[in-house]
Write a protein that holds these residues in place. Structure first.
Motif, PDB file in Angstrom:
ATOM      1  N   PRO A 195      41.045   6.643 -27.903  1.00 35.75           N
ATOM      2  CA  PRO A 195      41.676   6.039 -26.717  1.00 35.75           C
ATOM      3  C   PRO A 195      41.293   6.807 -25.449  1.00 35.75           C
ATOM      4  O   PRO A 195      41.174   8.032 -25.480  1.00 35.75           O
ATOM      5  CB  PRO A 195      43.176   6.170 -26.994  1.00 35.75           C
ATOM      6  N   VAL A 196      41.074   6.062 -24.372  1.00 30.22           N
ATOM      7  CA  VAL A 196      40.732   6.675 -23.084  1.00 30.22           C
ATOM      8  C   VAL A 196      41.883   6.412 -22.118  1.00 30.22           C
ATOM      9  O   VAL A 196      42.286   5.262 -21.928  1.00 30.22           O
ATOM     10  CB  VAL A 196      39.415   6.080 -22.516  1.00 30.22           C
ATOM     11  N   HIS A 197      42.400   7.477 -21.520  1.00 28.55           N
ATOM     12  CA  HIS A 197      43.501   7.346 -20.556  1.00 28.55           C
ATOM     13  C   HIS A 197      42.903   7.147 -19.178  1.00 28.55           C
ATOM     14  O   HIS A 197      42.034   7.908 -18.752  1.00 28.55           O
ATOM     15  CB  HIS A 197      44.400   8.581 -20.610  1.00 28.55           C
ATOM     16  N   VAL A 198      43.378   6.106 -18.483  1.00 24.53           N
ATOM     17  CA  VAL A 198      42.805   5.739 -17.194  1.00 24.53           C
ATOM     18  C   VAL A 198      43.898   5.485 -16.157  1.00 24.53           C
ATOM     19  O   VAL A 198      45.075   5.363 -16.508  1.00 24.53           O
ATOM     20  CB  VAL A 198      41.927   4.457 -17.316  1.00 24.53           C
ATOM     21  N   THR A 199      43.481   5.423 -14.900  1.00 22.88           N
ATOM     22  CA  THR A 199      44.363   4.934 -13.833  1.00 22.88           C
ATOM     23  C   THR A 199      43.684   3.704 -13.233  1.00 22.88           C
ATOM     24  O   THR A 199      42.461   3.646 -13.120  1.00 22.88           O
ATOM     25  CB  THR A 199      44.602   5.982 -12.719  1.00 22.88           C
ATOM     26  N   LEU A 200      44.507   2.725 -12.871  1.00 22.37           N
ATOM     27  CA  LEU A 200      44.003   1.465 -12.322  1.00 22.37           C
ATOM     28  C   LEU A 200      44.714   1.175 -11.008  1.00 22.37           C
ATOM     29  O   LEU A 200      45.857   1.593 -10.811  1.00 22.37           O
ATOM     30  CB  LEU A 200      44.288   0.327 -13.311  1.00 22.37           C
ATOM     31  N   PRO A 201      44.071   0.436 -10.094  1.00 22.51           N
ATOM     32  CA  PRO A 201      44.717   0.107  -8.814  1.00 22.51           C
ATOM     33  C   PRO A 201      45.900  -0.834  -9.031  1.00 22.51           C
ATOM     34  O   PRO A 201      45.742  -1.910  -9.618  1.00 22.51           O
ATOM     35  CB  PRO A 201      43.592  -0.561  -8.014  1.00 22.51           C
ATOM     36  N   GLN A 233      48.898   3.462  -8.030  1.00 24.78           N
ATOM     37  CA  GLN A 233      48.013   3.369  -9.191  1.00 24.78           C
ATOM     38  C   GLN A 233      48.883   3.151 -10.422  1.00 24.78           C
ATOM     39  O   GLN A 233      50.090   3.399 -10.392  1.00 24.78           O
ATOM     40  CB  GLN A 233      47.214   4.668  -9.357  1.00 24.78           C
ATOM     41  N   VAL A 234      48.272   2.678 -11.495  1.00 28.35           N
ATOM     42  CA  VAL A 234      49.008   2.438 -12.743  1.00 28.35           C
ATOM     43  C   VAL A 234      48.326   3.212 -13.864  1.00 28.35           C
ATOM     44  O   VAL A 234      47.112   3.081 -14.055  1.00 28.35           O
ATOM     45  CB  VAL A 234      49.031   0.933 -13.088  1.00 28.35           C
ATOM     46  N   PRO A 235      49.084   4.026 -14.597  1.00 28.78           N
ATOM     47  CA  PRO A 235      48.487   4.690 -15.751  1.00 28.78           C
ATOM     48  C   PRO A 235      48.276   3.672 -16.883  1.00 28.78           C
ATOM     49  O   PRO A 235      49.068   2.753 -17.060  1.00 28.78           O
ATOM     50  CB  PRO A 235      49.528   5.739 -16.153  1.00 28.78           C
ATOM     51  N   GLY A 236      47.190   3.860 -17.619  1.00 29.40           N
ATOM     52  CA  GLY A 236      46.913   2.953 -18.725  1.00 29.40           C
ATOM     53  C   GLY A 236      46.110   3.638 -19.803  1.00 29.40           C
ATOM     54  O   GLY A 236      45.661   4.782 -19.628  1.00 29.40           O
ATOM     55  N   VAL A 237      45.952   2.953 -20.920  1.00 27.98           N
ATOM     56  CA  VAL A 237      45.134   3.474 -22.008  1.00 27.98           C
ATOM     57  C   VAL A 237      44.229   2.352 -22.504  1.00 27.98           C
ATOM     58  O   VAL A 237      44.658   1.203 -22.616  1.00 27.98           O
ATOM     59  CB  VAL A 237      46.007   4.077 -23.140  1.00 27.98           C
ATOM     60  N   VAL A 238      42.962   2.690 -22.745  1.00 30.11           N
ATOM     61  CA  VAL A 238      41.981   1.736 -23.249  1.00 30.11           C
ATOM     62  C   VAL A 238      41.651   2.146 -24.677  1.00 30.11           C
ATOM     63  O   VAL A 238      41.309   3.309 -24.930  1.00 30.11           O
ATOM     64  CB  VAL A 238      40.693   1.743 -22.385  1.00 30.11           C
ATOM     65  N   TYR A 239      41.775   1.204 -25.616  1.00 27.83           N
ATOM     66  CA  TYR A 239      41.504   1.543 -27.019  1.00 27.83           C
ATOM     67  C   TYR A 239      40.818   0.373 -27.715  1.00 27.83           C
ATOM     68  O   TYR A 239      40.733  -0.727 -27.181  1.00 27.83           O
ATOM     69  CB  TYR A 239      42.798   1.918 -27.746  1.00 27.83           C
ATOM     70  N   GLY A 240      40.327   0.625 -28.915  1.00 30.56           N
ATOM     71  CA  GLY A 240      39.707  -0.439 -29.705  1.00 30.56           C
ATOM     72  C   GLY A 240      38.327  -0.066 -30.199  1.00 30.56           C
ATOM     73  O   GLY A 240      37.719   0.912 -29.737  1.00 30.56           O
ATOM     74  N   GLU A 246      39.645   5.065 -13.016  1.00 24.64           N
ATOM     75  CA  GLU A 246      39.291   6.487 -13.125  1.00 24.64           C
ATOM     76  C   GLU A 246      39.862   7.006 -14.431  1.00 24.64           C
ATOM     77  O   GLU A 246      40.952   6.600 -14.853  1.00 24.64           O
ATOM     78  CB  GLU A 246      39.905   7.280 -11.965  1.00 24.64           C
ATOM     79  N   VAL A 247      39.110   7.914 -15.062  1.00 21.18           N
ATOM     80  CA  VAL A 247      39.614   8.535 -16.288  1.00 21.18           C
ATOM     81  C   VAL A 247      40.709   9.513 -15.883  1.00 21.18           C
ATOM     82  O   VAL A 247      40.564  10.273 -14.917  1.00 21.18           O
ATOM     83  CB  VAL A 247      38.482   9.248 -17.061  1.00 21.18           C
ATOM     84  N   ARG A 248      41.815   9.479 -16.625  1.00 23.02           N
ATOM     85  CA  ARG A 248      42.986  10.292 -16.288  1.00 23.02           C
ATOM     86  C   ARG A 248      42.973  11.570 -17.132  1.00 23.02           C
ATOM     87  O   ARG A 248      42.776  11.521 -18.340  1.00 23.02           O
ATOM     88  CB  ARG A 248      44.224   9.433 -16.603  1.00 23.02           C
ATOM     89  N   THR A 249      43.195  12.689 -16.475  1.00 26.16           N
ATOM     90  CA  THR A 249      43.225  13.967 -17.200  1.00 26.16           C
ATOM     91  C   THR A 249      44.618  14.589 -17.192  1.00 26.16           C
ATOM     92  O   THR A 249      44.905  15.498 -17.959  1.00 26.16           O
ATOM     93  CB  THR A 249      42.235  14.965 -16.566  1.00 26.16           C
ATOM     94  N   ILE A 296      39.189  -8.369 -18.185  1.00 25.92           N
ATOM     95  CA  ILE A 296      38.997  -7.390 -17.111  1.00 25.92           C
ATOM     96  C   ILE A 296      37.759  -6.549 -17.398  1.00 25.92           C
ATOM     97  O   ILE A 296      37.583  -6.046 -18.507  1.00 25.92           O
ATOM     98  CB  ILE A 296      40.241  -6.473 -16.986  1.00 25.92           C
ATOM     99  N   GLY A 297      36.920  -6.413 -16.373  1.00 26.14           N
ATOM    100  CA  GLY A 297      35.745  -5.558 -16.477  1.00 26.14           C
ATOM    101  C   GLY A 297      36.033  -4.210 -15.844  1.00 26.14           C
ATOM    102  O   GLY A 297      36.458  -4.138 -14.696  1.00 26.14           O
ATOM    103  N   LEU A 298      35.838  -3.128 -16.616  1.00 25.46           N
ATOM    104  CA  LEU A 298      36.074  -1.778 -16.115  1.00 25.46           C
ATOM    105  C   LEU A 298      34.780  -0.972 -16.195  1.00 25.46           C
ATOM    106  O   LEU A 298      33.904  -1.274 -16.998  1.00 25.46           O
ATOM    107  CB  LEU A 298      37.128  -1.057 -16.977  1.00 25.46           C
ATOM    108  N   LYS A 299      34.707   0.056 -15.383  1.00 24.78           N
ATOM    109  CA  LYS A 299      33.615   1.022 -15.512  1.00 24.78           C
ATOM    110  C   LYS A 299      34.275   2.348 -15.844  1.00 24.78           C
ATOM    111  O   LYS A 299      35.021   2.899 -15.045  1.00 24.78           O
ATOM    112  CB  LYS A 299      32.805   1.110 -14.221  1.00 24.78           C
ATOM    113  N   ILE A 300      34.051   2.836 -17.072  1.00 26.50           N
ATOM    114  CA  ILE A 300      34.676   4.071 -17.532  1.00 26.50           C
ATOM    115  C   ILE A 300      33.573   5.094 -17.788  1.00 26.50           C
ATOM    116  O   ILE A 300      32.706   4.883 -18.634  1.00 26.50           O
ATOM    117  CB  ILE A 300      35.493   3.830 -18.826  1.00 26.50           C
TER     118      ILE A 300
END
Length: 198
Positions: free
Chosen positions: A39-45, A27-34, A9-12, A60-64
């Motif tokens: 950068p997109v801030h996300v939460t992961l299980p 959940q784990v906070p994370g950031v997707v970049y590249g 999920e996108v984190r706000t 890892i395959g994500l749906k953002i």
């Protein structure tokens, strides 16, 4: 390497309070970049991510926001005592794209007879490989190596499709002679006493 799909999920919400709330919900906070994207801030299980990260350089395959993204872990922060994942940085990759990653170095075989010790100067190798075909590790034979022998990066046969990205002359493994321990004063005195009795 198989791709592992994770819900995201996108984190706000940001800040320590928000991060604590996310972790309490497993959940784990994370950031997707590249790829030059913001950068997109996300939460992961949490549990699923922990299982996925047991594989080095996992794909890892994500749906953002409804879009599919392929990522590899670049930095994982763990709790110093619990070992739980506190935060993860994920790098976006594309199929066919080359990426630089560190892979584990394993050994097989027996050293030459004698009191020799195997010393890892570095236990990973920096390699370049296609994002969807990253090797997990490389195995090096140490059969018959003796004290003073060493293996440098360029001597290691890499898995197909991987090329060395680090210093090719860097020593990865070396064999050293075991140091004989100096006898303690008590042991030395015992030896002298036994000699006198004989």
């Amino acid at each position: 390497m198989a791709e592992i799909k994770l819900a995201t999920e996108v984190r706000t919400e940001f800040g320590k309070g928000a991060a604590r709330r996310i972790r309490r919900a497993d959940q784990v906070p994370g950031v997707v970049y590249g790829h030059g994207a913001e950068p997109v801030h996300v939460t992961l299980p949490g549990h699923d991510l922990l299982l996925a990260l047991r594989t080095a350089n996992v794909l890892i395959g994500l749906k953002i926001d409804g879009k599919d993204a392929l990522v590899i872990p670049k930095a994982v922060q763990r709790h110093p005592l619990k070992g739980t994942i506190e935060h993860v940085d994920l790098l976006t990759v594309k199929r066919g794209e080359k990426v630089q990653v560190e892979i584990a170095v394993n050994t097989e075989g027996d050293l030459a007879p004698g009191a020799n010790l195997l010393e890892f100067v570095q236990n990973t190798l920096l390699v370049e490989a296609e994002a969807t075909h990253i090797p997990e590790s490389v195995t090096v034979s140490v059969e018959g190596l003796d004290a003073g022998d060493s293996i440098v990066a360029k001597d290691i046969t890499l898995p197909k499709g991987a090329t060395l990205a680090g210093d090719e002359d860097a020593i990865v493994i070396q064999v050293v002679a075991a140091q004989a321990e100096e006898p303690t004063e008590d042991e030395a005195a015992e030896g002298e006493t036994e000699g006198a009795e004989a």
